[in-house]
Scaffold this motif. Structure first.
Motif, PDB file in Angstrom:
ATOM      1  N   THR A 154      18.307   0.134  11.708  1.00 23.46           N
ATOM      2  CA  THR A 154      17.451  -0.955  12.148  1.00 23.46           C
ATOM      3  C   THR A 154      17.532  -2.079  11.127  1.00 23.46           C
ATOM      4  OG1 THR A 154      15.227  -1.528  12.923  1.00 23.46           O
ATOM      5  CG2 THR A 154      15.369  -0.003  11.054  1.00 23.46           C
ATOM      6  N   TYR A 155      17.096  -3.252  11.496  1.00 25.17           N
ATOM      7  CA  TYR A 155      17.328  -4.421  10.646  1.00 25.17           C
ATOM      8  C   TYR A 155      16.192  -5.428  10.796  1.00 25.17           C
ATOM      9  CZ  TYR A 155      18.944  -6.377  15.105  1.00 25.17           C
ATOM     10  OH  TYR A 155      19.030  -6.798  16.418  1.00 25.17           O
ATOM     11  N   ARG A 206       8.974   5.166   8.898  1.00 28.23           N
ATOM     12  CA  ARG A 206       8.345   6.264   8.161  1.00 28.23           C
ATOM     13  C   ARG A 206       8.233   7.509   9.047  1.00 28.23           C
ATOM     14  NH1 ARG A 206       4.434   3.516   6.785  1.00 28.23           N
ATOM     15  NH2 ARG A 206       5.219   2.818   4.773  1.00 28.23           N
ATOM     16  N   GLY A 207       7.874   7.314  10.302  1.00 24.53           N
ATOM     17  CA  GLY A 207       7.774   8.445  11.218  1.00 24.53           C
ATOM     18  C   GLY A 207       9.116   9.095  11.485  1.00 24.53           C
ATOM     19  N   TRP A 208      10.174   8.290  11.600  1.00 26.25           N
ATOM     20  CA  TRP A 208      11.508   8.851  11.840  1.00 26.25           C
ATOM     21  C   TRP A 208      12.000   9.634  10.635  1.00 26.25           C
ATOM     22  CZ3 TRP A 208      13.369   3.437  13.775  1.00 26.25           C
ATOM     23  CH2 TRP A 208      12.789   3.181  15.029  1.00 26.25           C
ATOM     24  N   LEU A 209      11.715   9.125   9.437  1.00 23.29           N
ATOM     25  CA  LEU A 209      12.095   9.855   8.231  1.00 23.29           C
ATOM     26  C   LEU A 209      11.334  11.178   8.139  1.00 23.29           C
ATOM     27  CD1 LEU A 209      12.160   6.884   5.700  1.00 23.29           C
ATOM     28  CD2 LEU A 209      14.152   8.207   6.432  1.00 23.29           C
ATOM     29  N   ASP A 210      10.046  11.133   8.465  1.00 22.58           N
ATOM     30  CA  ASP A 210       9.239  12.361   8.428  1.00 22.58           C
ATOM     31  C   ASP A 210       9.759  13.397   9.426  1.00 22.58           C
ATOM     32  OD1 ASP A 210       7.640  11.252   6.483  1.00 22.58           O
ATOM     33  OD2 ASP A 210       6.009  10.708   7.845  1.00 22.58           O
ATOM     34  N   ALA A 211      10.380  12.924  10.505  1.00 21.01           N
ATOM     35  CA  ALA A 211      10.929  13.842  11.510  1.00 21.01           C
ATOM     36  C   ALA A 211      12.310  14.360  11.132  1.00 21.01           C
ATOM     37  CB  ALA A 211      10.995  13.139  12.868  1.00 21.01           C
ATOM     38  N   GLY A 212      12.803  13.985   9.962  1.00 20.79           N
ATOM     39  CA  GLY A 212      14.080  14.501   9.482  1.00 20.79           C
ATOM     40  C   GLY A 212      15.296  13.699   9.897  1.00 20.79           C
ATOM     41  N   ARG A 213      15.092  12.476  10.416  1.00 22.21           N
ATOM     42  CA  ARG A 213      16.231  11.651  10.786  1.00 22.21           C
ATOM     43  C   ARG A 213      16.670  10.793   9.598  1.00 22.21           C
ATOM     44  NH1 ARG A 213      16.614  11.956  16.559  1.00 22.21           N
ATOM     45  NH2 ARG A 213      15.250  13.699  17.094  1.00 22.21           N
ATOM     46  N   ASP A 214      17.926  10.407   9.580  1.00 18.69           N
ATOM     47  CA  ASP A 214      18.435   9.460   8.596  1.00 18.69           C
ATOM     48  C   ASP A 214      18.215   8.047   9.130  1.00 18.69           C
ATOM     49  OD1 ASP A 214      19.369  11.447   6.864  1.00 18.69           O
ATOM     50  OD2 ASP A 214      21.250  11.617   7.984  1.00 18.69           O
ATOM     51  N   VAL A 215      17.722   7.167   8.272  1.00 16.58           N
ATOM     52  CA  VAL A 215      17.448   5.793   8.690  1.00 16.58           C
ATOM     53  C   VAL A 215      18.046   4.838   7.677  1.00 16.58           C
ATOM     54  CG1 VAL A 215      15.689   4.095   9.311  1.00 16.58           C
ATOM     55  CG2 VAL A 215      15.280   6.526   9.755  1.00 16.58           C
ATOM     56  N   THR A 216      18.789   3.860   8.182  1.00 11.82           N
ATOM     57  CA  THR A 216      19.274   2.758   7.366  1.00 11.82           C
ATOM     58  C   THR A 216      18.531   1.499   7.771  1.00 11.82           C
ATOM     59  OG1 THR A 216      21.499   3.668   7.081  1.00 11.82           O
ATOM     60  CG2 THR A 216      21.262   1.305   6.799  1.00 11.82           C
ATOM     61  N   LEU A 217      17.930   0.826   6.802  1.00  6.98           N
ATOM     62  CA  LEU A 217      17.232  -0.431   7.045  1.00  6.98           C
ATOM     63  C   LEU A 217      18.030  -1.545   6.389  1.00  6.98           C
ATOM     64  CD1 LEU A 217      14.838  -2.168   7.957  1.00  6.98           C
ATOM     65  CD2 LEU A 217      13.655  -1.498   5.846  1.00  6.98           C
ATOM     66  N   LEU A 218      18.544  -2.432   7.194  1.00  8.25           N
ATOM     67  CA  LEU A 218      19.333  -3.562   6.715  1.00  8.25           C
ATOM     68  C   LEU A 218      18.448  -4.796   6.660  1.00  8.25           C
ATOM     69  CD1 LEU A 218      22.111  -4.783   5.967  1.00  8.25           C
ATOM     70  CD2 LEU A 218      22.461  -5.176   8.417  1.00  8.25           C
ATOM     71  N   LEU A 219      18.375  -5.448   5.515  1.00 10.17           N
ATOM     72  CA  LEU A 219      17.523  -6.612   5.328  1.00 10.17           C
ATOM     73  C   LEU A 219      18.356  -7.829   4.960  1.00 10.17           C
ATOM     74  CD1 LEU A 219      14.635  -4.995   3.263  1.00 10.17           C
ATOM     75  CD2 LEU A 219      14.623  -5.550   5.703  1.00 10.17           C
ATOM     76  N   PRO A 258      16.572   0.438   1.100  1.00  9.11           N
ATOM     77  CA  PRO A 258      17.033  -0.658   1.952  1.00  9.11           C
ATOM     78  C   PRO A 258      18.364  -1.212   1.470  1.00  9.11           C
ATOM     79  CG  PRO A 258      15.283  -1.404   0.499  1.00  9.11           C
ATOM     80  CD  PRO A 258      15.376   0.080   0.315  1.00  9.11           C
ATOM     81  N   ILE A 259      19.188  -1.604   2.399  1.00 11.57           N
ATOM     82  CA  ILE A 259      20.468  -2.232   2.079  1.00 11.57           C
ATOM     83  C   ILE A 259      20.306  -3.734   2.257  1.00 11.57           C
ATOM     84  CG2 ILE A 259      22.884  -2.460   2.771  1.00 11.57           C
ATOM     85  CD1 ILE A 259      22.771   0.390   3.783  1.00 11.57           C
ATOM     86  N   ARG A 260      20.705  -4.496   1.288  1.00 10.93           N
ATOM     87  CA  ARG A 260      20.657  -5.946   1.411  1.00 10.93           C
ATOM     88  C   ARG A 260      22.076  -6.470   1.271  1.00 10.93           C
ATOM     89  NH1 ARG A 260      20.273 -10.351  -2.235  1.00 10.93           N
ATOM     90  NH2 ARG A 260      19.318 -12.182  -1.282  1.00 10.93           N
ATOM     91  N   ARG A 261      22.554  -7.125   2.325  1.00 11.07           N
ATOM     92  CA  ARG A 261      23.928  -7.619   2.292  1.00 11.07           C
ATOM     93  C   ARG A 261      24.015  -9.060   2.775  1.00 11.07           C
ATOM     94  NH1 ARG A 261      27.780  -2.583   4.333  1.00 11.07           N
ATOM     95  NH2 ARG A 261      26.968  -1.030   2.885  1.00 11.07           N
ATOM     96  N   GLY A 262      23.038  -9.852   2.404  1.00  9.79           N
ATOM     97  CA  GLY A 262      23.089 -11.274   2.707  1.00  9.79           C
ATOM     98  C   GLY A 262      22.842 -11.579   4.171  1.00  9.79           C
ATOM     99  N   ALA A 296      26.409  -9.276   7.941  1.00  8.56           N
ATOM    100  CA  ALA A 296      26.169  -7.937   7.412  1.00  8.56           C
ATOM    101  C   ALA A 296      25.949  -6.897   8.498  1.00  8.56           C
ATOM    102  CB  ALA A 296      24.963  -7.966   6.476  1.00  8.56           C
ATOM    103  N   LEU A 297      25.294  -7.267   9.603  1.00 14.90           N
ATOM    104  CA  LEU A 297      24.960  -6.254  10.601  1.00 14.90           C
ATOM    105  C   LEU A 297      26.193  -5.677  11.289  1.00 14.90           C
ATOM    106  CD1 LEU A 297      22.808  -4.636  12.075  1.00 14.90           C
ATOM    107  CD2 LEU A 297      22.483  -6.568  13.633  1.00 14.90           C
ATOM    108  N   PRO A 298      27.106  -6.482  11.837  1.00 21.25           N
ATOM    109  CA  PRO A 298      28.302  -5.865  12.441  1.00 21.25           C
ATOM    110  C   PRO A 298      29.129  -5.065  11.433  1.00 21.25           C
ATOM    111  CG  PRO A 298      28.079  -8.154  13.124  1.00 21.25           C
ATOM    112  CD  PRO A 298      27.086  -7.943  12.032  1.00 21.25           C
ATOM    113  N   ARG A 299      29.207  -5.583  10.202  1.00 22.71           N
ATOM    114  CA  ARG A 299      29.991  -4.883   9.180  1.00 22.71           C
ATOM    115  C   ARG A 299      29.365  -3.543   8.833  1.00 22.71           C
ATOM    116  NH1 ARG A 299      30.556  -8.487   4.166  1.00 22.71           N
ATOM    117  NH2 ARG A 299      31.889  -9.641   5.618  1.00 22.71           N
TER     118      ARG A 299
END
Length: 344
Positions: free
Chosen positions: A8-9, A26-39, A56-60, A65-68
């Motif tokens: 998600t971004y 937070r709920g997805w992490l608590d459920a055991g899923r991997d989450v990447t947050l792009l900012l 969080p990943i920050r790539r400008g 950054a999102l397609p990459r």
């Protein structure tokens, strides 16, 4: 096959859309899923609310950054947290092509924009109509907004409320009679209406608007012209708006347009009446009876002042607290993600 990795971004963590996004993460992490947050940028009012288990990943610039990031990390699904971010979803689908994972978006704001000029409204309607070409799922937060979103996009919208904030103990308001507004100091929110209504109320009524934004100088100038410096306060962003609402006598939202305004649900959760403009079909779903508050037409200044006066009158019965929906929102999103991934 479950959606094990969710991407998600957001541009920055500073609005209601992003705050709801963080609660879901937070709920997805608590459920055991991997989450990447792009900012797109670091910081923001809710930076301190990032889950400790999330980096969080920050790539400008998000358009780059999102397609990459999608191509590099190959997540199982992409979650677009609001309809002002769907342009990036469409761009990512175009850039990544057939390897793009399914995209689910939330309709966070109004489909119909009365603030737009007629040609812009026409273009906006055409844009919404293209969403079925690049989205695999659409979520709305109430039945009325789901119907509106489906009609605008041609996609069936699933109803999932936002996850609520923790509700503090309910108590009676105290001190000077106070109206609270919570929201960004931006044109959409029309705080000028609320400030203009104050001279029609008793001199002991004060107004506090929690939020920050580009209209601070204009609102401060309006307050000074009206001689209301002692009655109106703009304290900036608050980390705990529920506590501010719980101490107030009435909560007001006077926007031109909204999606599903969480501030109304939060006010009712602590037993505070609300006065709101008819800025969204969801307002009447939330303020479902006159016992909970008053809905007024957007540009009816007299009705706004009368509604505020009613709820500020000593002895007026306050509403009983209304439990907000959405406690199982994270799980319902995961069930939707899993169905879409399995179908793919």
């Amino acid at each position: 096959m479950p959606a094990r990795h969710i991407l998600t971004y957001a541009q920055a963590l500073r609005g209601g859309v992003e705050r709801a996004q963080l609660r879901l993460v937070r709920g997805w992490l608590d459920a055991g899923r991997d989450v990447t947050l792009l900012l797109g940028e670091e910081g923001g009012a809710f930076w301190g609310e990032l889950p400790e288990s999330l980096r969080p990943i920050r790539r400008g610039r998000l358009a780059v950054a999102l397609p990459r990031t999608v191509a590099d990390l190959r997540p199982d699904i992409i979650f677009c947290p609001g309809n002002h971010y769907t342009g990036l979803a469409a761009w990512t689908r175009l850039r990544v092509g057939r390897d793009c994972p399914p995209i689910v978006a939330k309709m966070s704001n109004a489909c119909h924009r009365p603030d737009f000029a007629a040609p812009v409204r026409w273009g906006h309607a055409r844009w919404l109509g293209t969403h079925r070409r690049f989205l695999d799922g659409l979520v709305a937060m109430t039945p009325a907004t789901a119907a509106e979103a489906s009609a605008a996009t041609g996609l069936p919208a699933i109803v999932i409320p936002n996850p609520p904030a923790p509700v503090p103990p309910v108590r009676s308001p105290f001190g000077q009679r106070t109206i609270i507004g919570v929201g960004r100091l931006e044109p959409q929110k029309r705080w000028d209406r609320l400030i203009a209504a104050l001279p029609a109320l008793d001199d002991d009524v004060r107004l506090v608007i929690h939020g920050e934004g580009s209209l601070r100088p204009a609102l401060e100038a309006q307050i000074a012209r009206a001689g209301l410096q002692r009655r109106v306060t703009l304290p900036g962003h608050t980390a705990d708006p529920l506590a501010a609402m719980a101490a107030a006598h009435v909560v007001a939202l006077v926007s031109d347009y909204e999606g599903v305004p969480g501030v109304l649900r939060e006010a009712l959760s602590v037993g505070r009446p609300v006065v709101a403009t008819d800025s969204s079909p969801a307002v009447a779903e939330i303020v479902a009876t006159p016992a909970l508050g008053t809905i007024v037409a957007r540009d009816d200044a007299r009705a706004l002042a009368a509604a505020l006066r009613h709820w500020l009158m000593p002895g007026t019965r306050l509403p009983s607290p209304v439990a907000p929906p959405g406690h199982d929102a994270a799980e319902r999103y995961l069930a939707l993600f899993d169905r879409i991934v399995a179908a793919r």
